[in-house]
Design a protein around this motif. Structure first.
Motif, mmCIF file in Angstrom:
data_model
loop_
_atom_site.group_PDB
_atom_site.id
_atom_site.type_symbol
_atom_site.label_atom_id
_atom_site.label_comp_id
_atom_site.label_asym_id
_atom_site.label_seq_id
_atom_site.Cartn_x
_atom_site.Cartn_y
_atom_site.Cartn_z
ATOM 1 N N GLU A 1 31.862 46.816 49.180
ATOM 2 C CA GLU A 1 30.492 46.820 49.709
ATOM 3 C C GLU A 1 29.451 46.406 48.676
ATOM 4 O O GLU A 1 29.762 46.039 47.540
ATOM 5 N N ALA A 2 28.175 46.466 49.080
ATOM 6 C CA ALA A 2 27.090 45.876 48.291
ATOM 7 C C ALA A 2 26.869 46.581 46.961
ATOM 8 O O ALA A 2 26.665 45.934 45.928
ATOM 9 N N SER A 3 26.909 47.913 46.956
ATOM 10 C CA SER A 3 26.624 48.628 45.711
ATOM 11 C C SER A 3 27.683 48.339 44.656
ATOM 12 O O SER A 3 27.373 48.135 43.478
ATOM 13 N N GLY A 4 28.953 48.300 45.057
ATOM 14 C CA GLY A 4 30.016 47.963 44.117
ATOM 15 C C GLY A 4 29.917 46.528 43.636
ATOM 16 O O GLY A 4 30.203 46.236 42.470
ATOM 17 N N ASP A 5 29.499 45.635 44.516
ATOM 18 C CA ASP A 5 29.313 44.243 44.134
ATOM 19 C C ASP A 5 28.219 44.118 43.072
ATOM 20 O O ASP A 5 28.368 43.373 42.092
ATOM 21 N N ASN A 6 27.128 44.854 43.235
ATOM 22 C CA ASN A 6 26.056 44.843 42.236
ATOM 23 C C ASN A 6 26.552 45.354 40.883
ATOM 24 O O ASN A 6 26.303 44.744 39.841
ATOM 25 N N LEU A 7 27.240 46.501 40.917
ATOM 26 C CA LEU A 7 27.766 47.070 39.678
ATOM 27 C C LEU A 7 28.752 46.127 39.012
ATOM 28 O O LEU A 7 28.742 45.936 37.790
ATOM 29 N N MET A 18 29.245 39.256 42.458
ATOM 30 C CA MET A 18 30.341 39.137 41.496
ATOM 31 C C MET A 18 30.858 37.705 41.435
ATOM 32 O O MET A 18 31.165 37.191 40.358
ATOM 33 N N ILE A 19 30.917 37.060 42.575
ATOM 34 C CA ILE A 19 31.370 35.674 42.604
ATOM 35 C C ILE A 19 30.396 34.790 41.831
ATOM 36 O O ILE A 19 30.794 33.943 41.028
ATOM 37 N N ALA A 20 29.097 35.024 42.037
ATOM 38 C CA ALA A 20 28.088 34.260 41.302
ATOM 39 C C ALA A 20 28.175 34.516 39.802
ATOM 40 O O ALA A 20 27.853 33.638 38.994
ATOM 41 N N ALA A 21 28.643 35.725 39.429
ATOM 42 C CA ALA A 21 28.786 36.058 38.010
ATOM 43 C C ALA A 21 30.049 35.468 37.397
ATOM 44 O O ALA A 21 30.272 35.592 36.190
ATOM 45 N N GLY A 22 30.900 34.851 38.236
ATOM 46 C CA GLY A 22 32.075 34.169 37.703
ATOM 47 C C GLY A 22 33.401 34.816 38.032
ATOM 48 O O GLY A 22 34.411 34.507 37.396
ATOM 49 N N CYS A 23 33.416 35.705 39.048
ATOM 50 C CA CYS A 23 34.673 36.361 39.431
ATOM 51 C C CYS A 23 35.371 35.548 40.527
ATOM 52 O O CYS A 23 34.767 35.244 41.559
ATOM 53 N N GLU A 24 36.627 35.211 40.282
ATOM 54 C CA GLU A 24 37.411 34.495 41.292
ATOM 55 C C GLU A 24 37.754 35.456 42.434
ATOM 56 O O GLU A 24 38.395 36.486 42.217
ATOM 57 N N PRO A 25 37.338 35.156 43.671
ATOM 58 C CA PRO A 25 37.552 36.106 44.775
ATOM 59 C C PRO A 25 38.930 35.978 45.407
ATOM 60 O O PRO A 25 39.194 35.048 46.166
ATOM 61 N N TRP A 26 39.804 36.911 45.102
ATOM 62 C CA TRP A 26 41.093 36.951 45.788
ATOM 63 C C TRP A 26 40.921 37.470 47.214
ATOM 64 O O TRP A 26 41.633 37.067 48.115
ATOM 65 N N GLU A 27 40.005 38.407 47.381
ATOM 66 C CA GLU A 27 39.607 38.928 48.691
ATOM 67 C C GLU A 27 38.109 39.206 48.614
ATOM 68 O O GLU A 27 37.529 39.230 47.524
#
Length: 396
Positions: free
Chosen positions: A15-21, A46-55
């Motif tokens: 969710e959004a809060s975990g994505d922000n953290l 997180m994706i914008a920060a450079g995390c490859e999204p597996w899910e």
């Protein structure tokens, strides 16, 4: 440091809060590990920060003990895919960013294969189902705590934990001007404003939107000059809230500011909001509030029958203060004839200045550059794991 030229870090957020953290943590980790690669279950930040999204993180945005049951087959498929990928690629560390129920079921398997595991954001184990602390200790190498009273609880049970502070306290200014916020949102400067934040999860918003809308109607019948503004967290939340406001006949009286929760908080004289991180954010913005919490009946029945909830409060400002400083209402109490008078009482409370000082003290206590502190603890754990490998040891 990791034996790899570019440390590989897996993060799993919900969710959004975990994505922000998670996004802030990625930035802080990259400052220490410029070549690091990040992947896992990620949201847009997180994706914008450079995390490859597996899910996608939205897939884990669920709450409640029984409410999750219809989604179990899908969640189990995601967990199996993630487990296989983590064990195949063997990251230098696995970090659960909130999403406690999902992460703490997967972490023991990952830890058993010698991969360091971290849980960023403690489960509320100090509040309910305290026996889980032993399971948590076996599942993770380190708990990163956002709240100061959590670390002593883990210390007492021999679970490694670090209090890193709360990222919200770092990000939110010590003072936000309500008039600037009202100007930005198109509100009347001198007119009393009530902000509505019914949560982000669909089930949560569905349970809270109707009583929140009924409360708006109750208040307008007594104070027709009030202005209202709501901050739907996402498009599903907006649809649910809009329908509830229309059903109550007050849709035209509530301005919507999608995704602008903090701006809405700053503009309001008092807030009606869902229990959760938003209550802490409201305290850091220094606004009086009324907190509501509604669960589905099966979860509520189980919590009450088995007496699983042990904390004296559920609103975070009350937990941090160690006493009730803002009113909080649960399940059947969440109705207009309760919430309406409570909001009026908050508007008129005589100790408002004392409340503001309490919120300011909380802000100072939680402001510790949390993302950088968390990153430092994670890098130290990676270094420790590397030393173990260098000496031919396997992490327990």
């Amino acid at each position: 440091m990791s034996s790899r030229a570019a440390p590989f870090i897996v993060l799993v957020a919900g969710e959004a809060s975990g994505d922000n953290l998670g996004a802030q943590l990625i930035d802080a980790l990259r400052a220490r590990l410029p070549q690091a690669r990040f992947a896992g279950i990620a949201g847009p930040r997180m994706i914008a920060a450079g995390c490859e999204p597996w899910e996608r993180a939205e897939e884990l945005a669920l709450m409640g003990l029984f409410e999750i049951v219809p989604h179990l087959p899908r969640l189990l498929r995601i967990r199996r895919r993630l487990r296989a990928r983590v064990l195949e690629q063997r990251p230098d560390v696995y970090i659960g960013v909130d999403a406690k129920e999902f992460n703490l079921r997967l972490a023991p398997v990952i830890k058993a294969h010698g991969i360091p595991t971290v849980q960023y954001v403690s489960p509320q184990v100090w509040a309910w189902r305290q026996g889980r602390v032993r399971t948590i200790g076996r599942a993770v190498d380190l708990i990163l705590c956002l709240l100061p009273f959590e670390k002593p609880f883990y210390d007492a049970h021999g679970v490694p934990a670090v209090f890193v502070g709360h990222p919200l306290a770092d990000r939110i200014p010590l003072h936000l001007d309500p008039y600037e916020a009202r100007d930005a949102l198109g509100l009347v400067r001198q007119q009393i404003c009530i902000g509505l934040l019914p949560g982000s999860r669909r089930g949560e918003v569905a349970r809270l939107a109707p009583p929140f809308a009924a409360t708006v109607k109750w208040l307008l019948e007594r104070r027709p000059q009030l202005q209202f503004i709501a901050a739907p967290a996402n498009e599903p939340a907006r649809r649910i809230l809009t329908a509830a406001l229309a059903e109550a006949g007050v849709a035209e009286r509530v301005r919507l500011a999608d995704g602008q929760a903090q701006q809405v908080m700053a503009a309001a004289d008092v807030l009606l909001l869902a229990s959760g991180t938003a209550t802490l954010e409201a305290a850091l913005v220094k606004r009086p509030m009324v907190v509501a919490y509604r669960l589905g009946w099966p979860t509520s029945f189980l919590l009450k029958t088995l007496q699983l909830f042990r904390a004296p409060f559920f609103a975070q400002p009350n937990l941090l203060a160690g006493r009730q400083i803002v009113p909080e209402y649960f399940n059947r109490q969440v109705r207009a004839e309760v919430l309406g008078p409570a909001l009026l009482a908050q508007l008129e409370r005589a100790d408002r200045e004392q409340l503001m000082q309490t919120f300011t003290d909380m802000h100072g206590m939680l402001r510790r550059d949390a993302s950088a502190s968390a990153a430092a603890a994670i890098v130290a754990l990676i270094d420790d794991g590397t030393e173990c490998e260098a000496h031919g040891e396997r992490r327990a």
